[in-house]
Write a protein that holds these residues in place. Structure first.
Motif, PDB file in Angstrom:
ATOM      1  N   GLN A 117     -19.407 -31.399 -19.218  1.00 41.31           N
ATOM      2  CA  GLN A 117     -19.499 -30.063 -19.328  1.00 41.31           C
ATOM      3  C   GLN A 117     -21.150 -29.738 -19.097  1.00 41.31           C
ATOM      4  OE1 GLN A 117     -16.894 -27.641 -19.126  1.00 41.31           O
ATOM      5  NE2 GLN A 117     -18.983 -26.347 -18.785  1.00 41.31           N
ATOM      6  N   ARG A 118     -21.741 -30.533 -19.792  1.00 39.62           N
ATOM      7  CA  ARG A 118     -23.382 -30.450 -19.850  1.00 39.62           C
ATOM      8  C   ARG A 118     -23.943 -30.552 -18.293  1.00 39.62           C
ATOM      9  NH1 ARG A 118     -27.202 -34.030 -19.537  1.00 39.62           N
ATOM     10  NH2 ARG A 118     -25.506 -35.774 -20.097  1.00 39.62           N
ATOM     11  N   SER A 122     -25.701 -27.834 -15.978  1.00 45.89           N
ATOM     12  CA  SER A 122     -27.089 -28.001 -15.251  1.00 45.89           C
ATOM     13  C   SER A 122     -26.783 -27.872 -13.745  1.00 45.89           C
ATOM     14  CB  SER A 122     -27.382 -29.590 -15.708  1.00 45.89           C
ATOM     15  OG  SER A 122     -27.792 -29.615 -17.108  1.00 45.89           O
ATOM     16  N   TYR A 123     -25.886 -28.263 -13.251  1.00 43.61           N
ATOM     17  CA  TYR A 123     -25.647 -28.245 -11.683  1.00 43.61           C
ATOM     18  C   TYR A 123     -25.856 -26.851 -11.263  1.00 43.61           C
ATOM     19  CZ  TYR A 123     -23.750 -28.777  -7.091  1.00 43.61           C
ATOM     20  OH  TYR A 123     -23.422 -28.835  -5.602  1.00 43.61           O
ATOM     21  N   SER A 127     -30.537 -23.721  -8.397  1.00 41.90           N
ATOM     22  CA  SER A 127     -30.531 -23.227  -7.225  1.00 41.90           C
ATOM     23  C   SER A 127     -31.675 -23.578  -6.348  1.00 41.90           C
ATOM     24  CB  SER A 127     -30.280 -21.579  -7.126  1.00 41.90           C
ATOM     25  OG  SER A 127     -31.270 -20.882  -7.948  1.00 41.90           O
ATOM     26  N   GLY A 128     -31.488 -23.846  -5.202  1.00 43.85           N
ATOM     27  CA  GLY A 128     -32.657 -24.165  -4.220  1.00 43.85           C
ATOM     28  C   GLY A 128     -33.066 -25.665  -4.200  1.00 43.85           C
ATOM     29  N   ASP A 129     -33.173 -26.286  -5.345  1.00 46.18           N
ATOM     30  CA  ASP A 129     -33.577 -27.767  -5.287  1.00 46.18           C
ATOM     31  C   ASP A 129     -32.491 -28.728  -5.101  1.00 46.18           C
ATOM     32  OD1 ASP A 129     -34.695 -30.136  -6.090  1.00 46.18           O
ATOM     33  OD2 ASP A 129     -35.313 -29.620  -7.819  1.00 46.18           O
ATOM     34  N   GLN A 137     -24.638 -34.091  -8.598  1.00 47.47           N
ATOM     35  CA  GLN A 137     -23.512 -34.245  -8.264  1.00 47.47           C
ATOM     36  C   GLN A 137     -23.089 -35.802  -8.368  1.00 47.47           C
ATOM     37  OE1 GLN A 137     -21.374 -31.760  -6.715  1.00 47.47           O
ATOM     38  NE2 GLN A 137     -19.989 -33.393  -7.378  1.00 47.47           N
ATOM     39  N   LYS A 138     -23.792 -36.381  -8.225  1.00 41.34           N
ATOM     40  CA  LYS A 138     -23.375 -38.111  -8.410  1.00 41.34           C
ATOM     41  C   LYS A 138     -23.124 -38.352  -9.836  1.00 41.34           C
ATOM     42  CE  LYS A 138     -26.065 -39.800  -4.148  1.00 41.34           C
ATOM     43  NZ  LYS A 138     -27.499 -40.473  -3.655  1.00 41.34           N
TER      44      LYS A 138
END
Length: 390
Positions: A117-118, A122-123, A127-129, A137-138
Motif C-alpha cells: 500500500q505504501r 508513492s507511485y 507525476s512526470g518523473d 513499479q518494479k
C-alpha cells in the motif's frame, strides 16, 4: 425430575458405561466419547476434558457407551517410561508452536500488505518523473509477489495449526508418536547394520575430504587438531572453599522447529551451550538453553529438579542423568531472549563411556514433555573430559 437429579443420574450412567483403562496420579481414567474427544473421569464422577477444561455431558452422551481408549505407547530406550499424559503435553506444545507460526505468518502478511500500500501510494503521488515511477513499479511487482508468498505461508501455517489442534483433541498424538519411534528405531538399526557389516568405526565410514593434509595423509575433518583447553573458572570456590574447574561453554546443538524457521530469519529458535565442571571429586554437566522467542516459556514450561536428561551415544548406549535443580527460565528484555541454566551430576560409572564414545543426541525432559536434539559436537564429552585431566 429436577435438573439436579437428571445431571446426577447422567453422571452415574456415564460412570458405569465407561470401562477403566489407565489411572492417572489423581485416580482418573482416560476415556473417549463418541465424538472422539479425550476425557478424564474421576472416582467421584467428575468429568473433564483431557486438558483440564470442565466437561458438561449431554443426554446424547449419556445414552451412548463410551469406547475404551485402546492406546499402546512404544517404549523409549534408556528405561525411561512415558505415558499418555506426557505425550499429550508434547502434542500441546507442538500445537502451540503451530499457533505461534500462524501468528507470525499473519504478522508477515500484514507487513507485506502495508508495504504494498505504501509503494502504491508513492507511485500515485508521482507525476512526470518516469524513471522514479519505473523503479516504484518494479518494487510494487516485487511487493505483490511477497504478498502472495506471505498469503501462501499463512494458509499453510493455519492448516498445520488446525491439524495439530485436532491431533490434541482427538487423541491421535499417541499413534503419531509411535510411528516416529518406529521410524527412528528402523533408521538406527539400518545405520548399525551398515557399521557392523563394514567392521569399521563411524569415523572410518566417512569418505576422505579435500581437507587431507599432504604431509601425513590424515583427514583434518575426521581428525582435527586438538583444540586448546579453555577454562571459565579455575580456582577455589567462594561458597564451598573447594577447588573447582569449569571449562569454557561451547555450542552443543541448535534447534529450530521447521514451522517457525521461515519467520526467524537467520536466528535459531533454541541454542544450547554446554560445559563440564569438576568440583570436590565430582563431575557436572551444565546446559545453558537460549530461546530466541519469548513464547517458549509457555510452550516448554520449566525443567524440574531430578528431571531426566538422556544421552544417547553413537554406539547405541543410553545414559540417564538427573538435573540438580529446577529452572523456570529467565527472560532478558534487552536481548529478547529466554534462558535456562541447568546442571546434571555425572555418575562416576558413566565417565569411562563418555570419555571414549561420541554422542548422538540428547533427550531433554521439559515440564511440557521431552524433546530430542541431534548433537553438533559429537566429541564434546571426549574433549572436555580430556581437558579436565580425567
Amino acid at each position: 425430575m429436577s435438573m439436579f437429579s437428571k445431571s446426577h443420574l447422567l453422571l452415574v450412567i456415564i460412570s458405569f458405561l465407561i470401562v477403566p483403562f489407565v489411572c492417572s496420579g489423581q485416580g482418573a481414567v482416560i476415556r473417549e466419547n463418541f465424538r472422539g474427544e479425550k476425557l478424564k473421569v474421576y472416582p467421584d464422577g467428575r468429568i473433564e476434558y483431557f486438558n483440564g477444561d470442565p466437561y458438561e455431558p449431554t443426554e446424547e452422551d449419556g445414552l451412548i457407551t463410551y469406547p475404551v481408549f485402546q492406546g499402546y505407547i512404544e517404549p523409549l530406550d534408556g528405561e525411561v517410561s512415558v505415558n499418555e499424559v506426557d505425550l499429550y503435553k508434547i502434542a500441546q506444545r507442538r500445537s502451540q508452536l503451530s499457533s505461534t507460526a500462524a501468528e507470525l505468518a499473519q504478522q508477515r502478511l500484514t507487513q507485506a500488505q502495508e508495504n504494498l500500500q505504501r509503494l502504491q501510494d508513492s507511485y500515485n503521488a508521482i507525476s512526470g518523473d518516469e524513471s522514479r515511477r519505473d523503479i516504484l513499479q518494479k518494487q510494487i511487482t516485487a511487493a505483490r509477489r511477497t504478498l502472495e508468498q506471505s498469503q501462501t505461508q499463512l494458509n499453510e501455517s493455519q492448516r498445520a495449526a488446525q491439524q495439530d489442534d485436532q491431533l490434541v483433541k482427538k487423541g491421535g498424538f499417541i499413534e503419531s508418536f509411535n510411528q516416529r519411534v518406529r521410524e527412528n528405531r528402523l533408521r538406527e538399526a539400518n545405520s548399525q547394520r551398515i557399521r557392523s557389516a563394514s567392521n569399521q568405526s563411524y569415523a572410518q565410514l566417512i569418505p576422505l575430504t579435500n581437507n587431507t593434509a599432504a604431509s601425513s595423509f590424515e583427514d583434518l575433518m575426521l581428525r582435527p587438531p586438538r583444540r586448546e583447553c579453555r577454562y571459565a573458572f579455575d580456582g577455589q570456590d567462594a561458597e564451598t572453599g573447594r577447588y573447582r574447574r569449569d571449562l569454557q561453554p561451547e555450542l552443543l546443538f541448535s534447534y529450530t522447529d521447521e514451522r517457525l524457521r521461515p519467520y526467524l530469519q537467520d536466528k535459531e529458535y533454541l541454542v544450547c551451550e554446554a560445559y563440564i565442571s569438576s568440583a570436590g571429586g565430582f563431575r557436572y554437566l551444565t546446559l545453558n538453553f537460549t530461546f530466541a522467542y519469548p513464547n517458549a516459556q509457555e510452550a516448554y514450561g520449566f525443567i524440574d529438579q531430578n528431571s531426566v536428561l538422556t544421552i544417547k551415544l553413537l554406539n547405541g548406549d543410553v545414559l540417564n542423568l538427573r538435573s540438580g535443580k529446577m529452572d523456570r527460565g529467565q527472560y532478558n528484555t534487552v536481548k529478547k531472549e529466554l534462558t535456562y541454566s541447568v546442571y546434571y551430576p555425572i555418575d562416576r560409572s558413566y565417565i569411562g563411556l563418555l570419555k571414549t564414545s561420541e554422542v548422538d543426541l540428547l533427550r531433554v525432559f521439559w515440564s511440557s514433555g521431552f524433546e530430542e536434539y541431534p548433537i553438533h559436537q559429537m566429541d564434546f564429552f571426549q574433549r572436555q573430559f580430556q581437558c579436565l585431566g580425567d
